[in-house]
Design a protein around this motif. Structure first.
Motif, PDB file in Angstrom:
ATOM      1  N   ALA A  79       0.824  -1.210   0.000  1.00  0.00           N
ATOM      2  CA  ALA A  79       0.000   0.000   0.000  1.00  0.00           C
ATOM      3  C   ALA A  79       0.859   1.261   0.000  1.00  0.00           C
ATOM      4  N   TYR A 129       1.383   1.877  -3.988  1.00  0.00           N
ATOM      5  CA  TYR A 129       0.206   2.715  -4.254  1.00  0.00           C
ATOM      6  C   TYR A 129       0.374   4.140  -3.742  1.00  0.00           C
ATOM      7  N   ASP A 144      -7.304   2.733  -4.540  1.00  0.00           N
ATOM      8  CA  ASP A 144      -8.411   1.795  -4.749  1.00  0.00           C
ATOM      9  C   ASP A 144      -9.676   2.507  -5.222  1.00  0.00           C
ATOM     10  N   LEU A 200      -5.494   2.694   1.679  1.00  0.00           N
ATOM     11  CA  LEU A 200      -5.976   1.489   1.002  1.00  0.00           C
ATOM     12  C   LEU A 200      -7.072   0.888   1.871  1.00  0.00           C
TER      13      LEU A 200
END
Length: 541
Positions: free
Chosen positions: A439, A443, A482, A495
Motif C-alpha cells: 500500500a 500505491y 483503490d 488502502l
C-alpha cells in the motif's frame, strides 16, 4: 504464416517436440517440457505500463513489436503472453492479440477457442462446484455450511446477471437452495493454479488444496475431501502445457494462461516462461494493467514461485494516457495539451519508481499514436532523460522495424546487467505488514484501513497457517489507489481492505480492496455486435 514446425525449429524444437493443432498452432509435449527443465536460461524482460485509461496503451502490441525488433537485431528472442478471454473479446476490448504488424497469429483462433485451455478451466471449476452441491444434497457428510460455500461457478462470457444467483430451486430432487454466483473464467482459482503450477503433479496437488467452503465452526473443507481433484487434473492435462504460435513477422510466441491483473496475477504461466527462457536468448513477457497490479504480482508472487529473475522493465506510456492523468477530459485526448501532459507525468514517475524499488532497470516505451505531436513526444522523452531513464518512441503497430530504438535500449540495459530483482517484502512477515508494504510503497497510500470482515478473515487465515503466503491485491486498474476517480499520482489516501480470501491451491492470499467485481458485464453496444462472417473479416479491435 509459417508452418508451426518452422517456428519451433527457430527455438531448436524438432517436430516430435510439438503436438500440432493444425498447421499454425501446437502445444509443447510433456517430454519436451521435462527436458527443458535441465537447460540454461536466457534473460527476462518484463513489459508493464503506467496506470491504464479507457483509451488503451498497447502493452501487448509493444511486447510483440519489441520481440520482433530484437530479432531484427539478431537476438534470439521469444514472447510469452496470456491467452485472451472470450469475455472481453465479445465485450469492450474486442481482440486481445495486438494489432497491425505486431500481433499474434492466427489472431481469430487465439482470440476465440484457441486450443481449448479456457474451456478446460471452466469445466474443471464447474465440476468442483457441481460436486460440492452434490455432497450437500447427499446428506452433507462434510458438514459444509451452505451459507459459507466459497467456491463459485464460472463462465468465460461477460454476464452481469450471473454475479448473484440462487441455485437448487425447484423440487426436492433438484438440490438444496442456496445463494451462489459466477465469476468470469480468468478469475477462477483454477486459472491461477494453471498459471503457477510447475508441472502436472504440482497442478494436481494444488487443486486438492483448494478451499471450497467452511463448516459452522469455520473448519475449511478442501477439494481433496470432495474427491474430484484427480478428475479436475485430468480435465486440465492438455491445458497445463503451453501453446506455441507466431507473431506477424514469424517470431516464436508462447501463449498460455489468462488471469486478469486487477483480480488475479495477470501474467502468463510459469511453465511457458520457463520453457521460453530455456529456448531463447531473451524472453519478453507482459504483466497486465499498470506496474501497481500485474508487475507487482509478477515480481512478488510469480517470480518467487517460478524462481524467475527479470532484469529490465519496459514501461509502456502514451501521451494520451499521460494527459488523462494530468486532468484532460477523456473525450479530448487527441488534442495537444502540454500543460496536462506536464501534470500527468507524475503518474509515469510513480511507475518508474515502482520498478526501480524492485531492483529492475526501467526503460520507457513511448507508444506513439497518429495524433500525438512532436512536442508531446519530446516532452516525455526529455522528462525521462532528466530522471536518468532511457525512453524510446515507437509505433509497434508498424512492426519490428518501428521498434528498433526500443530494442536497442532494452539490449543496452540487459548488457549493463544492473537489474536484479528485490522483492518488496519477506513472505514470513505478518499479513498486515505485507499489505502495508504494498500500500505505501507501490500505491503511495498513507496507510491501510480494514473494513467489514477484513480483520476476521485475516485472523482466520493466520489460524489456518497461511500467514506466510504472498499477497495478491484485487483493486481497480484505473488508479494507483483503490478509488478509480483518483487519477495521476494521488496523495493523502488509504488502502481500504474489505476482505482477505485464501487461494490455498494457488498459494497466495487475495486482498479485496475497494469495489472490485469478478464478473464483468457487457456494454450497451458490445464488440460481439460488430463481428462478421465474411472471409478474412477478422475480429473487432
Amino acid at each position: 504464416m509459417r508452418a508451426i514446425t518452422e517456428v519451433g525449429a527457430d527455438l531448436g524444437l524438432a517436430p516430435d517436440d510439438l503436438e500440432q493443432y493444425g498447421p499454425y498452432k501446437a502445444k509443447l509435449s510433456a517430454a519436451t517440457l521435462e527436458r527443458l527443465r535441465l537447460q540454461g536460461q536466457g534473460q527476462l524482460v518484463l513489459v508493464t505500463g503506467m496506470t491504464p485509461t479507457t483509451a488503451g496503451e498497447g502493452k501487448t502490441t509493444t511486447s510483440i513489436g519489441l520481440t520482433q525488433g530484437l530479432r531484427r537485431r539478431g537476438v534470439g528472442a521469444a514472447v510469452c503472453l496470456r491467452e485472451p478471454s472470450i469475455g472481453p473479446v465479445m465485450g469492450i476490448k474486442g481482440g486481445g492479440t495486438g494489432g497491425g504488424g505486431a500481433q499474434l497469429l492466427p489472431a481469430d483462433e487465439i482470440n476465440l477457442h484457441f486450443t481449448g485451455d479456457l474451456h478446460a478451466v471452466t469445466a474443471a471449476n464447474n465440476l468442483l462446484a457441481a460436486a460440492v452441491d452434490a455432497s450437500i444434497f447427499h446428506g452433507n457428510p462434510l458438514g459444509l455450511d451452505v451459507r459459507r460455500v466459497t467456491w463459485r461457478r464460472c463462465l468465460d462470457i461477460n454476464d452481469r446477471a450471473l454475479r448473484h444467483v440462487v441455485v437448487g430451486l425447484g423440487n426436492a430432487p433438484d438440490g438444496v437452495p442456496r445463494q451462489e454466483g459466477f465469476d468470469i473464467t480468468p478469475a477462477s482459482e483454477v486459472m491461477a493454479i494453471l498459471s503457477v503450477a510447475s508441472d502436472f503433479e504440482d497442478l494436481h496437488r494444488r487443486l486438492g488444496a483448494v478451499i471450497v467452503g467452511y463448516t459452522r465452526d469455520f473448519t475449511p473443507v478442501r477439494c481433496t475431501e470432495i474427491g474430484v481433484d484427480a478428475a479436475m487434473a485430468v480435465l486440465l492435462r492438455q491445458a497445463v502445457r503451453p501453446n506455441l504460435v507466431q507473431t506477424s513477422e514469424g517470431a516464436p510466441a508462447l501463449v498460455h494462461g489468462g488471469p486478469f491483473a486487477n483480480i488475479a496475477l495477470g501474467c502468463n504461466s510459469i511453465v511457458a516462461t520457463r520453457a521460453a527462457l530455456a529456448l531463447s536468448e531473451v524472453v519478453v513477457t507482459e504483466a497486465g494493467f499498470g506496474s501497481d497490479l500485474g508487475a507487482e504480482k509478477f515480481l512478488n508472487v510469480v517470480s518467487r514461485f517460478g524462481e524467475l529473475q527479470p532484469q529490465v522493465a519496459v514501461i509502456v506510456a502514451t501521451a494520451r494516457a499521460i494527459k488523462r492523468h494530468g486532468g484532460r477530459n477523456a473525450a479530448a485526448l487527441e488534442i495537444e495539451d502540454l500543460e496536462a501532459l506536464a501534470g500527468g507525468l507524475a503518474n509515469l514517475d510513480a511507475h518508474i519508481d515502482n520498478m526501480e524499488q524492485h531492483g529492475l532497470t526501467p526503460v520507457v516505451a513511448v507508444n506513439r499514436f497518429p495524433n500525438d505531436t512532436d512536442a508531446e513526444i519530446t516532452t516525455i522523452v526529455e522528462h525521462c532523460a532528466r530522471r536518468g531513464v532511457r525512453a524510446a518512441p515507437l509505433s509497434p503497430y508498424d512492426g519490428g522495424e518501428a521498434c528498433l530504438e526500443l530494442a536497442d535500449a532494452v539490449q543496452d540495459a540487459l548488457e549493463a546487467g544492473k537489474g536484479r530483482l528485490q522483492p518488496l517484502y519477506v513472505m514470513e512477515r505478518p499479513i498486515r505488514e505485507k499489505i502495508d508494504a504494498v500500500a505505501r510503497s507501490v500505491y503511495g497510500a498513507d496507510g491501510v484501513v480494514y473494513q467489514g470482515t477484513a480483520e476476521r478473515t485475516i485472523e482466520r487465515a493466520e489460524r489456518m497457517g497461511m500467514a506466510a503466503l504472498p499477497i495478491c491485491v484485487a483493486k481497480t486498474q484505473y488508479s494507483l489507489a483503490d478509488d478509480p476517480a483518483l487519477i495521476g499520482r494521488p496523495k493523502g489516501h488509504d488502502l481500504h481492505v474489505r476482505e482477505v480470501r485464501p487461494a490455498a491451491g494457488a498459494g497466495f492470499l487475495v486482498i479485496i480492496a475497494g469495489e472490485i467485481m469478478t464478473m464483468p458485464g457487457l456494454p450497451k453496444v458490445p464488440a460481439a455486435t460488430r463481428f462478421s462472417t465474411a472471409e478474412g473479416a477478422g475480429l473487432p479491435v
